[in-house]
Design a protein around this motif. Structure first.
Motif, PDB file in Angstrom:
ATOM      1  N   ASN A   1       0.316   0.835   2.708  1.00 51.62           N
ATOM      2  CA  ASN A   1       1.274   1.829   2.262  1.00 51.62           C
ATOM      3  C   ASN A   1       1.804   2.616   3.438  1.00 51.62           C
ATOM      4  OD1 ASN A   1      -0.255   4.442   2.611  1.00 51.62           O
ATOM      5  ND2 ASN A   1      -1.643   3.466   1.139  1.00 51.62           N
TER       6      ASN A   1
ATOM      7  N   GLN B   1       3.525   6.419   4.246  1.00 52.65           N
ATOM      8  CA  GLN B   1       3.721   7.756   3.703  1.00 52.65           C
ATOM      9  C   GLN B   1       4.623   8.556   4.647  1.00 52.65           C
ATOM     10  OE1 GLN B   1      -0.186   9.457   3.278  1.00 52.65           O
ATOM     11  NE2 GLN B   1      -1.016   7.638   2.264  1.00 52.65           N
TER      12      GLN B   1
ATOM     13  N   THR C   1       2.873   8.861  -9.689  1.00 52.86           N
ATOM     14  CA  THR C   1       2.909   7.490  -9.160  1.00 52.86           C
ATOM     15  C   THR C   1       3.512   6.551 -10.193  1.00 52.86           C
ATOM     16  OG1 THR C   1       0.941   7.885  -7.809  1.00 52.86           O
ATOM     17  CG2 THR C   1       1.526   5.597  -8.224  1.00 52.86           C
TER      18      THR C   1
ATOM     19  N   PHE D   1       3.276  -3.205  -6.723  1.00 53.98           N
ATOM     20  CA  PHE D   1       4.100  -2.323  -5.916  1.00 53.98           C
ATOM     21  C   PHE D   1       4.074  -0.934  -6.540  1.00 53.98           C
ATOM     22  CE2 PHE D   1       5.908  -6.527  -5.126  1.00 53.98           C
ATOM     23  CZ  PHE D   1       5.947  -6.545  -3.741  1.00 53.98           C
ATOM     24  N   TYR D   2       4.058   0.087  -5.723  1.00 53.52           N
ATOM     25  CA  TYR D   2       4.048   1.438  -6.285  1.00 53.52           C
ATOM     26  C   TYR D   2       4.730   2.416  -5.334  1.00 53.52           C
ATOM     27  CZ  TYR D   2       0.141   2.366  -3.090  1.00 53.52           C
ATOM     28  OH  TYR D   2      -0.643   2.510  -1.969  1.00 53.52           O
ATOM     29  N   GLY D   3       5.218   3.472  -5.923  1.00 47.22           N
ATOM     30  CA  GLY D   3       5.766   4.589  -5.174  1.00 47.22           C
ATOM     31  C   GLY D   3       5.192   5.866  -5.733  1.00 47.22           C
ATOM     32  N   SER D   4       4.966   6.840  -4.887  1.00 48.49           N
ATOM     33  CA  SER D   4       4.376   8.082  -5.364  1.00 48.49           C
ATOM     34  C   SER D   4       4.894   9.259  -4.558  1.00 48.49           C
ATOM     35  CB  SER D   4       2.839   8.025  -5.285  1.00 48.49           C
ATOM     36  OG  SER D   4       2.421   7.989  -3.935  1.00 48.49           O
TER      37      SER D   4
ATOM     38  N   TYR E   1       5.767  11.435   0.385  1.00 46.62           N
ATOM     39  CA  TYR E   1       6.284  10.326  -0.409  1.00 46.62           C
ATOM     40  C   TYR E   1       5.672   9.024   0.114  1.00 46.62           C
ATOM     41  CZ  TYR E   1       9.711  13.941  -1.462  1.00 46.62           C
ATOM     42  OH  TYR E   1      10.313  15.118  -1.822  1.00 46.62           O
ATOM     43  N   THR E   2       5.271   8.159  -0.821  1.00 45.94           N
ATOM     44  CA  THR E   2       4.526   6.950  -0.456  1.00 45.94           C
ATOM     45  C   THR E   2       5.132   5.722  -1.106  1.00 45.94           C
ATOM     46  OG1 THR E   2       2.473   8.245  -0.344  1.00 45.94           O
ATOM     47  CG2 THR E   2       2.245   5.863  -0.458  1.00 45.94           C
ATOM     48  N   LEU E   3       5.210   4.640  -0.331  1.00 46.51           N
ATOM     49  CA  LEU E   3       5.521   3.309  -0.852  1.00 46.51           C
ATOM     50  C   LEU E   3       4.380   2.382  -0.453  1.00 46.51           C
ATOM     51  CD1 LEU E   3       9.334   2.863  -0.067  1.00 46.51           C
ATOM     52  CD2 LEU E   3       8.285   3.222  -2.314  1.00 46.51           C
TER      53      LEU E   3
END
Length: 993
Positions: A247, A249, A933, A950-953, A985-987
């Motif tokens: 990930n 950030q 998330t 896959f995630y974004g938060s 922010y995270t991918l």
């Protein structure tokens, strides 16, 4: 007799028929990823006949048509399949609820339904998501009564964890942290502020939080403040599995302290202090410098982890992982690189009688720690001055005000960051080896030996460039720098050793006693810290080395412990334990402490009067009491507080012998009568699970009394120190907490869950022996002795001691005017009030929504009550703060309280008496959106051997509060120059194959 003979011939006659009806059933067992499962169990239901699958997940069993085969595997849902053909293939699914049932406790494990104490299990689905770089971030706001507060946005920010508040005044109040059976020392390696920075969150399987004394007393002297047991992930008996997670950030500055910007500052100075307007700008040029924005930046973090699990030689479950985190903090020059490796091996020998579990973790951290003094300097520096000297200057290009004596005014904030280098590196190894032997011929008895080591080597190297310290001189009209001169150095080695040896007897019985589980053993812990510091001093503008200082500290703990768990009538659970602890911090006559505990649980759902109530899945009532001890006072008094020791004095305690200066030895303060601080806790709780797991939770209430407090209190005249630790007084804590999980919808395609927790806690000082009250610190940036913290009988254990401010009819503060609380006509200390700064209420709640492959998680947390003292308002919230001295040659920034006509703070620096006003207090209540998330899972191939997520938060999205400062979440209750927490922010992605 005749009937028995008839039955005998009937069985004899039918036996050949049964044999002929049986057939050979074969098949393959796989997991939910499509991988074969070696070691899965297949049993003919109602019999003991069974087989296990081979390395390829294949099996062969004799069964008749219509028989039922039971397929089972640890951690997977058990399945029953009726035999209708000769080939039966089975795909087994994960059973999260079954895994959740296992709770790790001291020297063993239990299940949720059989736990007698206040214990909470947090597994992967419960933990926080998103921008997680340290283990503490995974549980923040997730457990009722557990308050986790970090010290700002530093990548290695120190943490304060409190379970049900603190039980001591000056002894350690942090919970015991145990990682794979190894209890961590309360002292961190040199240069490392957060002990949980040194474990990769990706390796963590679960947290067990032990809250009440009946569950923690088995850990004795280190468990007064609760226990957090971290279990890392282990190997598998199945086919090889691999995971890669990554990930990125990005963090931004979420808030700034409201000081003047350049144009506003010009307006303020010209209208308020026109005689100082010539100090605006440089050579007639007004610069627009936002110093807060100059010292902060967009932070970034890159996390990569690779994990492999498998079954070595088809016999040995193995897990290995490697992780790397690169963290650039939001404050410039802040950097943390972490490398982690872990290995878990769990072979079994002698027909599964001996199980060996080996855990090894290696961690290397490399940290660049910036000069956080730049934060305070950025609040004070003149915003109309340039960052860089237009003429180049003598400070590496940075602009800095000087006079004949050197630097004047606040140092250039950016130069403080750029021209100091402080490297803090640590290499750490945490390892354990547990040998669990089920004794042949007496399999109900198990002998366990657990050994562990926590070893670290640390180094700190700090260097300054000239503008940070004024370390320059002039020779023949030219500046000469002591560039990158060493200002501090430290080398340290820590060795912590552990040995636990105990016997465990566990057996099921028929009748009133259903099960007996007994343990007894011995524990040994030894903590050693040694190192050398190399301090320096500035002489004539140059750094000069001083005499190295070497230290060696040792703490030894030894224990005997026993515990018994008894199950009666399938409904009653009884737990009793006792531990005897000895600590090297106390003299021999006071070295041993004895700590018993007992708990009773009643499983109401097992009783006949609820047997017809179909909506109750679990209903359990718990009662518990326990006594724990506290001995960790090394912070205020060192490792040998009970004995007389002497230190080599410094030059201020020396005398002349001839023409030579001789330093003297100085006696240290000591107290030979120190003994154990003791905490007894009464706990009542109820656990419930209703409507087929749709509604579950727990409620607990407790009373905790601590006696023989280890408190740093004033000493009588003539003592070696005016304050030292003694056993004085008592505190009492009361509180309750609740946790609730609601699952209104749970289908194959759609899941909706809500969770919430809340806790109330307050601790009062009920006795201090012959002392009424004493100062407990609370510096606010004023002179020596101007502290606002106080400990007093009858008050909360962490309080401010302040006057109640008086205001005029328009609501404006009347300086140095306070309410006469006792109406004696005199304003004195008797009129000061005790105001707690810790909140009574903490809470957290969240939701989880999943629709097919799409999922959404959101978590919020906060507190109600508590207070925060705004020391920035005190020290920067007056107009004259802009003019430090009339002849200083510079002006400073202040808080922006100018409305265009007047400054709405104090005109001049408030007095030390005014600093003791509750005017500077604000309500510290807040609600923070901690993380949200959004993720998507899919399997690109039909064979399901590869899955992707896959995630974004987003983390720290907003804070709702009435506090006007930077951040209301402050463990010490005083805001001075805080390191801002970023909005992140995270991918990321997870790949399983």
């Amino acid at each position: 007799m005749r009937g028995k003979i008839t039955m005998f011939f009937l069985v004899l006659f039918c036996a050949p028929t049964f044999a002929l009806a049986q057939q050979e059933v074969t098949g393959t067992v796989i997991d939910d990823l499509g991988l074969p499962l070696p070691g899965a169990s297949i049993v003919l239901k109602g019999t003991t006949n069974g087989v296990t699958t081979d390395f390829d997940g294949k099996y062969v069993i004799q069964a008749s048509e219509g028989d039922v085969l039971v397929f089972s595997y640890i951690g997977l849902k058990t399945q029953e399949v009726t035999v209708t053909s000769s080939v039966i293939d089975v795909s087994m699914e994960s059973d999260i609820s079954q895994l959740d049932e296992v709770v790790i406790i001291g020297y063993g494990s239990t299940t949720k339904k059989d736990a007698t104490g206040a214990v909470q299990l947090l597994t992967a689905e419960d933990l926080n998501k998103g921008a997680i770089t340290t283990a503490d971030q995974m549980i923040t706001g997730k457990s009722a009564g557990v308050r986790v507060v970090n010290n700002g946005g530093d990548p290695d920010a120190g943490i304060n964890i409190r379970i049900r508040g603190g039980s001591s005044l000056n002894a350690n109040n942090s919970p015991l942290i145990v990682i794979d059976g190894v209890p961590l020392s309360n002292q961190n390696p040199a240069g490392q502020a957060n002990p949980l920075t040194l474990i990769n969150p990706n390796d963590i399987e679960s947290f067990s939080v032990l809250k009440d004394a009946s569950s923690t007393a088995i850990y004795g002297s280190r468990a007064s403040n609760g226990v957090i047991i971290i279990t890392t992930k282990s190997g598998t008996k199945g086919a090889p599995q691999f995971n890669f997670s990554s990930n990125v950030q990005v963090g931004t500055l979420s808030n700034q302290i409201d000081i003047f910007e350049s144009a506003e500052y010009v307006d303020f100075i010209q209208n308020t202090y026109p005689e100082s307007a010539n100090f605006l700008g440089l050579n007639g040029t007004i610069y627009d410098t936002n110093w807060q924005e100059e010292i902060y930046r967009t932070s970034y973090t890159i996390n990569n982890n690779l994990t492999a699990r498998g079954n070595l030689f088809n016999k040995i479950p193995v897990r290995a992982s490697f992780g790397h985190s690169e963290i650039a903090g939001i404050l410039k020059e802040s950097q943390l690189d972490r490398y982690t490796v872990s290995l878990n091996i769990a072979p079994e020998f002698f027909d599964q009688h001996l199980k060996v579990t080996i855990n090894a973790k290696g961690i290397a951290t490399e940290k660049d720690q910036p000069d956080t003094g730049a934060i305070g300097s950025a609040l004070t520096a003149n915003p109309t001055l340039p960052i860089y000297d237009p003429q180049g200057g003598i400070f590496g290009g940075f602009y800095q005000l000087t006079d004949d004596q050197g630097i004047v005014g606040p140092a250039n904030p950016l130069a403080l960051l750029k021209q100091r280098e402080r490297n803090e590196d640590a290499d750490r190894f945490i390892g354990s080896a547990e040998f669990r032997y089920k004794i042949h011929g007496f399999e109900d008895l198990t002998a366990v030996i657990n050994t562990g080591i926590d070893y670290s080597e640390s180094s700190i190297n700090e260097y300054f460039l000239p503008s940070a310290v004024g370390a320059y001189t002039v020779f023949d009209g030219l500046p000469i720098f002591n560039n990158f001169s060493e200002s501090f150095r430290e080398n340290q080695i820590k060795r912590d050793h552990l040995l636990d040896a105990y016997l465990n007897y566990a057996k099921d019985f028929e009748g009133a006693v259903n099960r007996l589980d007994v343990q007894a053993g011995y524990g040994y812990q030894n903590f050693t810290t040694q190192g050398t510091t190399f301090p320096t001093t500035t002489e004539n503008g140059f750094r000069e080395s001083q005499q190295p200082f070497r230290y060696y500290n040792i703490l030894n703990l030894q224990s005997y412990f026993a515990r018994a768990n008894l199950t009666l009538f399938d409904s009653f659970l009884l737990t009793a334990s006792v531990r005897a602890d000895a600590s090297s911090l106390f003299a021999k006559d006071d070295r041993w402490g004895y700590f018993p505990a007992a708990a009773l649980a009643w499983k109401l759902d097992e009783e006949n009067f609820l047997s017809e109530t179909t909506w109750i899945d679990q209903l359990k009532l718990r009662l518990g009491w326990g006594l724990t001890g506290q001995q960790d006072i090394t912070g205020p008094v060192g490792y040998f507080p009970y004995t007389a020791l002497y230190d080599d004095g410094d030059p201020t305690v020396s005398y002349m012998f001839g023409d030579q200066l001789i330093t003297t030895y100085r006696a240290n303060a000591f107290n030979p009568n120190l003994t154990w601080e003791k905490t007894s806790t009464y706990n009542v709780g109820i656990d419930f699970n209703f409507f087929s797991n749709k509604l579950s939770g727990s409620v607990d209430g407790y009373i905790r009394n601590t006696t023989d407090l280890l408190a740093e209190v004033p000493q009588s005249e003539g003592a070696l120190r005016n304050r030292f630790v003694s056993n004085v007084g008592e505190t009492q804590s009361k509180g309750f907490e609740g946790a609730l999980q609601f699952r209104p919808v749970q289908t194959d395609d759609f899941t909706l869950e809500f969770n919430a927790n809340a806790a109330f806690n307050e601790t009062y000082v009920t006795d201090l022996d012959n002392i009424t009250q004493f100062s407990s610190g609370g510096g606010i940036g004023r002179g020596t002795g101007v502290n606002i913290g106080q400990t007093a009988v009858g008050e909360r254990n962490r309080t401010f001691w302040l006057y109640e401010q008086v205001y005029d009819a328009s609501g404006k503060v009347i300086e140095d005017a306070f309410v006469d609380q006792n109406d004696d006509g005199i304003i004195s200390d008797a009129d000061r009030r005790f105001i707690p700064f810790e909140p009574k209420w903490t809470y957290g709640f969240g939701t989880f929504v999943q629709y097919k492959n799409l999922d959404l998680t959101a978590n919020l947390r906060g507190q109600l009550g508590g207070n925060i003292y705004n020391a920035n308002l005190l020290n920067r919230g007056f107009a004259l703060a802009a003019i430090p001295q009339t002849d200083s040659g510079f002006i400073d920034n202040t808080l922006n309280l100018f409305d265009g006509a007047q400054y709405n703070g104090f005109p001049e620096m408030p007095s030390d008496t005014q600093a003791l006003s509750d005017f500077y207090l604000s309500d510290a209540s807040f609600l923070r959106l901690d993380n949200i998330t959004l993720g998507y899972n899919f399997t690109p191939f039909k064979d399901k051997k590869l899955s992707l997520r896959f995630y974004g938060s987003a983390n720290n999205l907003f804070v709702i509060t009435d506090y006007d400062g930077l951040d209301p979440e402050n463990f010490d209750g005083i805001e001075t120059s805080p390191y801002a927490r970023p909005r992140t922010y995270t991918l990321g992605l997870n790949l399983d194959f």
